[in-house]
Design an enzyme around this catalytic site. Structure first.
Site, PDB file in Angstrom:
ATOM      1  N   SER A 122       1.684  -9.827  -5.509  1.00  0.00           N
ATOM      2  CA  SER A 122       1.889  -8.817  -4.144  1.00  0.00           C
ATOM      3  C   SER A 122       2.974  -9.548  -3.284  1.00  0.00           C
ATOM      4  O   SER A 122       4.330  -9.537  -4.161  1.00  0.00           O
ATOM      5  CB  SER A 122       0.792  -8.504  -3.603  1.00  0.00           C
ATOM      6  OG  SER A 122       0.730  -7.694  -2.522  1.00  0.00           O
ATOM      7  N   ASP A 304       6.613  -4.440   0.030  1.00  0.00           N
ATOM      8  CA  ASP A 304       6.275  -5.511  -0.505  1.00  0.00           C
ATOM      9  C   ASP A 304       6.580  -5.818  -1.903  1.00  0.00           C
ATOM     10  O   ASP A 304       6.799  -4.602  -2.559  1.00  0.00           O
ATOM     11  CB  ASP A 304       4.686  -6.106  -0.155  1.00  0.00           C
ATOM     12  CG  ASP A 304       3.740  -5.398  -1.111  1.00  0.00           C
ATOM     13  OD1 ASP A 304       3.977  -4.482  -1.402  1.00  0.00           O
ATOM     14  OD2 ASP A 304       2.632  -6.203  -1.142  1.00  0.00           O
TER      15      ASP A 304
HETATM   16  C1  VG1 Z   1      -4.126 -10.263   2.409  1.00  0.00           C
HETATM   17  C2  VG1 Z   1      -4.533  -9.164   3.493  1.00  0.00           C
HETATM   18  C3  VG1 Z   1      -5.402  -7.919   3.146  1.00  0.00           C
HETATM   19  C4  VG1 Z   1      -4.831  -7.400   1.691  1.00  0.00           C
HETATM   20  C5  VG1 Z   1      -4.675  -8.247   0.738  1.00  0.00           C
HETATM   21  C6  VG1 Z   1      -3.974  -7.920  -0.521  1.00  0.00           C
HETATM   22  O1  VG1 Z   1      -5.709 -10.717   1.946  1.00  0.00           O
HETATM   23  O2  VG1 Z   1      -4.860  -9.659   4.606  1.00  0.00           O
HETATM   24  O3  VG1 Z   1      -5.598  -7.076   4.166  1.00  0.00           O
HETATM   25  O4  VG1 Z   1      -5.720  -6.274   1.552  1.00  0.00           O
HETATM   26  O5  VG1 Z   1      -3.867  -9.335   1.333  1.00  0.00           O
HETATM   27  O6  VG1 Z   1      -2.800  -7.115  -0.207  1.00  0.00           O
HETATM   28  P1  VG1 Z   1      -6.048 -12.125   2.701  1.00  0.00           P
HETATM   29  O7  VG1 Z   1      -7.364 -12.454   1.993  1.00  0.00           O
HETATM   30  O8  VG1 Z   1      -5.026 -13.019   2.318  1.00  0.00           O
HETATM   31  O9  VG1 Z   1      -6.132 -12.075   4.163  1.00  0.00           O
HETATM   32  V1  VG1 Z   1      -1.577  -7.349  -1.364  1.00  0.00           V
HETATM   33  O10 VG1 Z   1      -0.376  -6.242  -0.808  1.00  0.00           O
HETATM   34  O11 VG1 Z   1      -1.416  -9.051  -1.249  1.00  0.00           O
HETATM   35  O12 VG1 Z   1      -2.306  -6.916  -2.657  1.00  0.00           O
HETATM   36 CO    CO Z   2       0.794  -5.845  -2.368  1.00  0.00          CO
END
Ligand code: VG1
Ligand code: CO
Length: 587
Positions: A122, A304
């Site tokens: 991501s 992203d």
């Molecule tokens: C982060 C965000 C969360 C989101 C996740 C995946 O997780 O806070 O809201 O759903 O990333 O997004 P964490 O556990 O690091 O807080 V993505 O666009 O990285 O798939």
């Molecule tokens: Co993402």
């Protein structure tokens, strides 16, 4: 095509996090690391009763370093595990929302996808020295639920062999089309189809939004836009929609060529990392206006690495993701997908997301859900009727403070969807013969009606794990002692550890973050990230509500939240635990 059984030994660290397994690329390229995880997934699918020979496996990724090699390895393991139909995105590229859309596309039953591997970390940087990731999505198009990821993790801890079709040819994934590979004896055949990365997703978006109205807005002389794809996979989609369909000049598409290291950048659409866009939009990294030498576009957006996140900006104006969610909810009747189904029925937000959308839900009588962080919790709500025979909560709008927004059109957050939702709302907000109604106008009108949820998030990346965990433990041990405590001008009404009892399948998710709920409605939340490739990331979220009567539009977020931030830092003793109270990123 005959499978070879290869002996292997388990890796202890293959627990999928908030969104799949993310590690340094070098960890993934170790012998057997990827292979073990993929085989563990197939083992879990077998125990869950999924017949992988019936249907199609979809594979694609955000184009980061190792994407192409990983795809070929997964194909060979899939074939050895009995998969005989495979779809791969053109050049290996598929955004996360596109994967979800393709899995869900209705087609001949024998062709339908039973699941997908998405190769992405991501928003984490990519390249040989940065991060790689893999995640498995199920038949409904959403991330595997916890019972499956827990089982996958259990399998990775005991795995002793994996199966691989070593002689399966390397597939040319650069051209759309079907490739048939048959065994020598002719008793087995595998179809690999290379799909357009964009067709299915873009066709779906066309049914959701009023494309002619959006084109009308984009064609206005007083409206200009830019979209920053940050060299992630989104560029392929953004060019398709904005250049091919809407006819905009390619200069409106910043960083739209996908690169395997995101050009050395951090493809995370926020005020800190989307630096180039933020400058073009006449903003500083706190989201405050600064003079710009060039004309400033009316609308700016960023995505992203894997295209599921969005940042929305107006001319010299930052829209927080929590406000964006609330505003889309308040204007849902302007979007034909919702309107055609009798209007929005429910909204859901992750716990740390501000309560701005709650006010809209209350005003418009919508069901409201507060879920743990991560998109997978929204999926059950969306499928409550279809998969669980329960109440239908769709059409459902969902969002997270982390720049993720979307609806039940798919089972992932959708960056491009959010951008088109905003453009559709802006287009529908215009009055004939009147000056342009801007993003800022729309947001300010919303605040005047509902009040403003001042909001900020501090990230402490690269913190030492032990210290971060000790801090979280201190909060957990002190929930009772903290309740009722006075912190400067604030009193803690309730301190707890957030738990979620899924209303659809009854599952319980424990330990989903520390909540400090003040008696005036302000909140401070602490969580440890579940997506960090290495080390620990502490997230601190702060929110303070100001009612329409008390609202002064000139008060800036940092001024409004200053004393709350000080109290939160004191209460957490963060400096003692992780050695600093200065965040690496503020959003
Ligand atoms: C982060 C965000 C969360 C989101 C996740 C995946 O997780 O806070 O809201 O759903 O990333 O997004 P964490 O556990 O690091 O807080 V993505 O666009 O990285 O798939
Ligand atoms: Co993402």
């Amino acid at each position: 095509l005959t499978p070879t059984t290869v002996k292997t030994t388990p890796f202890a660290d293959q627990k999928p996090g908030t969104s799949g397994l993310r590690k340094k690329t070098k960890v993934f390229t170790q012998p057997n690391y990827l292979e073990n995880f993929v085989q563990a997934t197939f083992n879990s699918l077998a125990s869950a009763g999924t017949d992988v020979s019936d249907g199609t496996l979809l594979i694609g990724g955000d184009g980061r370093y190792y994407n192409d090699k990983a795809i070929q390895i997964i194909i060979k393991i899939a074939v050895a595990n009995g998969v005989n139909r495979i779809w791969v995105g053109e050049n290996g590229l598929l955004s996360t929302p596109a994967v979800s859309a393709i899995i869900r596309e209705q087609g001949p039953v024998w062709k339908k996808a039973f699941g997908a591997f998405i190769l992405t970390a991501s928003h984490n940087p990519g390249g040989p020295d940065e991060d790689f990731g893999i995640k498995y999505n199920c038949e409904n198009g959403g991330p595997a639920q916890e019972f499956l990821t827990n089982d996958m993790f259990a399998n990775t801890k005991t795995i002793s062999t994996y199966a691989i079709a070593k002689s399966f040819p390397t597939i040319d994934i650069s051209k759309v089309g079907e490739i048939k590979v048959a065994s020598k004896a002719g008793d087995m055949q595998v179809n690999v189809e290379v799909l357009s990365s964009t067709d299915v997703h873009v066709a779906l978006l066309k049914t959701i939004f009023d494309f002619p109205a959006i084109k009308g807005l984009l064609d206005r002389d007083d409206f200009t836009m830019v979209y920053d794809s940050m060299h992630g996979v989104n560029g392929v989609y953004a060019r398709k929609v904005f250049c091919d369909i809407f006819g905009l000049d390619v200069s409106t598409q910043m960083n739209s060529i996908s690169k395997d290291d995101f050009n050395g950048g951090h493809a995370d659409p926020n005020l800190t990392y989307a630096k180039e866009l933020v400058a073009v939009m006449g903003l500083d990294k706190s989201g405050l206006p600064i003079p710009s030498p060039n004309p400033i576009p009316s609308f700016g957006a960023a995505a992203d690495g894997d295209g599921d996140r969005n940042m929305i900006l107006g001319s010299q104006f930052f829209v927080t993701p929590s406000d964006s969610l609330a505003i889309i909810a308040a204007n849902a009747d302007k979007i034909q997908f919702f309107a055609a189904q009798g209007g929005l029925k429910a909204v859901a937000r992750s716990m740390p997301t501000s309560g701005a959308v709650d006010l809209v839900a209350k005003d418009q009588n919508l069901a409201l859900f507060e879920t743990p962080t991560g998109w997978k919790f929204f999926g059950n709500l969306m499928d409550s009727k279809a998969l669980f025979g329960g109440v239908d909560y769709t059409p459902l709008l969902c969002g997270e403070e982390s720049f993720g927004t979307g609806s039940d059109h798919i089972r992932e957050k959708d960056g491009l969807w959010a951008v088109l939702a905003w453009l559709n709302i802006i287009a529908a907000s215009q009055k004939k013969g009147k000056p342009l109604v801007t993003v800022e106008d729309i947001v300010k009108a919303h605040w005047k009606k509902y009040g403003r949820n001042y909001y900020v998030r501090y990230d402490y990346e690269g913190a030492e794990k032990a210290g971060a965990q000790a801090m979280m433990k201190m909060f957990a041990d002190n929930t009772e002692a903290n309740t009722g405590k006075t912190c400067g001008a604030y009193t803690i009404g309730k301190a707890d550890i957030f738990e979620y009892n899924d209303p659809v399948d009854g599952s319980l998710s424990l330990n989903q973050g520390v909540r400090i709920l003040f008696s005036d409605g302000s909140r401070v939340i602490f969580r440890l990230s579940g997506t960090a490739g290495s080390g620990a990331t502490v997230r601190m979220y702060l929110e303070k509500y100001v009612s329409p009567e008390a609202l002064d539009l000139n008060v800036l977020p940092m001024d409004c939240l200053k004393d709350l931030i000080e109290e939160a830092l004191k209460l957490s003793k963060i400096k003692e635990f992780i050695g600093t109270d200065v965040p690496t990123v503020i959003t």
